[in-house]
Design an enzyme around this catalytic site. Sequence first.
Site, PDB file in Angstrom:
ATOM      1  N   ASP A   1      12.982  26.675  18.400  1.00 36.27           N
ATOM      2  CA  ASP A   1      13.657  27.900  17.959  1.00 36.27           C
ATOM      3  C   ASP A   1      14.414  27.664  16.648  1.00 36.27           C
ATOM      4  O   ASP A   1      14.675  26.524  16.250  1.00 36.27           O
ATOM      5  CB  ASP A   1      14.624  28.347  19.062  1.00 36.27           C
ATOM      6  CG  ASP A   1      14.808  29.845  19.114  1.00 36.27           C
ATOM      7  OD1 ASP A   1      14.521  30.510  18.102  1.00 36.27           O
ATOM      8  OD2 ASP A   1      15.255  30.356  20.154  1.00 36.27           O
TER       9      ASP A   1
ATOM     10  N   ASP B   1      11.935  38.983  20.250  1.00 36.81           N
ATOM     11  CA  ASP B   1      12.871  39.023  21.380  1.00 36.81           C
ATOM     12  C   ASP B   1      12.800  40.365  22.087  1.00 36.81           C
ATOM     13  O   ASP B   1      13.392  40.531  23.153  1.00 36.81           O
ATOM     14  CB  ASP B   1      14.306  38.799  20.885  1.00 36.81           C
ATOM     15  CG  ASP B   1      14.631  37.316  20.762  1.00 36.81           C
ATOM     16  OD1 ASP B   1      13.844  36.492  21.262  1.00 36.81           O
ATOM     17  OD2 ASP B   1      15.671  36.988  20.160  1.00 36.81           O
TER      18      ASP B   1
HETATM   19  C1  GLA Z   1      16.393  33.203  20.504  1.00 32.17           C
HETATM   20  C2  GLA Z   1      15.023  33.276  21.130  1.00 32.17           C
HETATM   21  C3  GLA Z   1      15.136  33.643  22.583  1.00 32.17           C
HETATM   22  C4  GLA Z   1      15.984  32.626  23.306  1.00 32.17           C
HETATM   23  C5  GLA Z   1      17.342  32.525  22.621  1.00 32.17           C
HETATM   24  C6  GLA Z   1      18.150  31.384  23.212  1.00 32.17           C
HETATM   25  O1  GLA Z   1      16.975  34.451  20.431  1.00 32.17           O
HETATM   26  O2  GLA Z   1      14.224  34.185  20.446  1.00 32.17           O
HETATM   27  O3  GLA Z   1      13.865  33.729  23.166  1.00 32.17           O
HETATM   28  O4  GLA Z   1      15.326  31.384  23.313  1.00 32.17           O
HETATM   29  O5  GLA Z   1      17.215  32.296  21.240  1.00 32.17           O
HETATM   30  O6  GLA Z   1      19.380  31.257  22.598  1.00 32.17           O
END
Ligand code: GLA
Length: 720
Positions: free
Chosen positions: A464, A534
């Site tokens: 990420d 997301d």
């Molecule tokens: C980002 C990712 C999510 C999750 C969060 C965790 O927003 O896109 O899928 O992994 O971080 O903090």
Amino acid sequence: MIRIDEEKLIFHLSSPAFSYVLAVEDGRLLNLYWGAPLSCADLNYLLPSFTGGASFELRENRLPLELPSVGTGWYGEAALQAENGDGNCVTSPVYGGYKVLPHKPELPGLPQVHQEGAETLQIQLVDPLTQLEAVLSYTVIGDGLARSMQLVNHGGQSLCITHMASACATLYGHDLEVVHLRGAHARERHVVRTPLGQAAYRIESQRGASGHEENPFLAAVAPNAAEHSGDVWSMNLIYSGSFAASCQVTPGENTAMMIGLNPATTRWLLEPGETFCTPEAVLVYSERGLNGMSHIYHHIYRHCLCRSPWNDRQRPILINNWEATYFNFNEDKILDIARTAASLGIELFVLDDGWFGQRDDDHRSLGDWYVNARKLPHGLKGIAEKINALGLQFGLWFEPEMISPDSDLYRAHPDWCLHAPGRPRTEARHQLILDLTRPDVQNFIIQMLTETLSSAPISYVKWDMNRNMTEAFSAFLPANRQMETQHRYMLGLYHILEEVTTSFPEVLFESCSGGGGRFDAGMLYYMPQTWTSDDTDAIERLKIQYGTSFVYPAAAMGAHISASPNHQVGRHTSMQMRGDVALGGNFGFELDLSRLSAEDLVTAKSMVEKVKRLRHITQNGEFTRLISPFGDSNYAAWQFTHENQVLLCCYRKLNEPNPCAARVFLQGLRPEAAYIDEDGHAYSGSALMHAGLPMNFFPRQDFTSRVILFTRQSERKLPS
Ligand code: GLA
């Protein structure tokens, strides 16, 4: 294929889908043509039409320059500009020769496409005063053209490169429209189409990531071009950092199109003897509209980009605990979810954010990659083995490029983050960005990942990156190289990714950036899949997945069923609808399975079975968009075609009173063949393509879907 007329200096690059023609006139390299395939490339008869009869205009400003530069008569955007030691930036590259290589040379440290046996044309241009050499590389890959530029300072003075496009081309005419993929967090890659007018149109990222806001993709299309017909010219940059792309109507009333590093964020000092390589761009022309363009990109990115063995493997169905628990979990909770997942036939458990340091919220601990013993008393090995014992693989979330000010790592190394001396360090999501230009930081990340991945049976990594750059300056670089920080960061990142992904080839890596904030071909080179957004709401995902498919294949998109009401938009949708949208990508779940109703558990199980039956089609098939969810459309539809199977996916947003019989028209079928659906109904290919299929949706409610599998039976003839 590369054909060269040595006498006239005409270069013809082509595939069955396109021709790209370059010629040399008076030392200038010109792009005479890019479009449908030509049998003969002697287009020098076109030259007078570019310059016209105007006596007050400089010729240079009207020519279709392949490498426009500033200071000798071109007044548009520059593809190359270098400031020399006396402070002026006149740059005047003239033709100096060419070579044809029997292979595609490596672009050092950068992601790139590759194809066995692909020849490369390299054309050399040199500025006679500064001795700056620009080597333009062209490789036909599939039905696309890979382009990059290498700069070498052969002179005796330092040069500062201020413009360094990866590709520039001239399209005939000035009445085109532009298409690009615009968005925001949770709303990525919405399709924008707008007339170019008589102006310059520019998209960019200055964020140090390709970004949520714009994707490094720009297309110019004929006004009559549609999904399945019409001329489309497009450029996509294989890069994950700041970029710029533009279309500009020239004084000669043609359209100059360009893509590359963003000159607003990058200047590069080139000392005598030094070399600089731009990222690679992939240029695609299609005379079969936007779907034709996407098919070409999908083919190249499926087969000539990612080197992971997972690229060709069946991707596991996963359960991710993020929206199920956020930071609030312990081993029992994780095992609860995993047990239900195992009973549904799910294959991989992904433990998301919150497993390390003191990470009970997003205020701390990025950088402290040691397990939180309160949540996971038996460590990563313990939880991973317990998950494995349930029959699931185990995967783990990392955000390796980041550092929280409240972390042991920051307390030990406050200068390891990007920052500008004397200025506050701007936090986003309470975090700062590690300075990946530094070899010590690169080594720290490589070592941390190597140790963690070796410490437990970890089969999957979610990589990420949850904020964009501010104060993009580096304590490691001298003052005259500070404007190199962003690009050096990307080179550092690519170095780390190269090391880690090649050391752990059996690990499936998925890239992520606040959802789909770094969904680009650069990341796909190292990792075969990316978390698309997301936003997991099924209706929002129709647009996001539709837009993403303009460039990137379905096998690159992560798509999950999450809870209803949806956490991003609060919408209630059935599990069936959520599942039918998610099966268009790498399928998974992201909700608390242990809390599902008995009815939803049955649907979830049948979705898992359905995906196992269909994923060879969605991962390997050709993806074709049929009905756009944008504008006023109440519907969306797409199809996957793989060998003798066609999977039709149709979606309706709102139920309609007394509905009219809307139809969907399939594409690319064999007109004569019989296509049988799973209920045994037979249709001819021509009927499905031209008469269409009525889209009847049940139950009668909002947000409904139909997924229909057809099998072609060529030997079966339907009555005429
Ligand atoms: C980002 C990712 C999510 C999750 C969060 C965790 O927003 O896109 O899928 O992994 O971080 O903090």
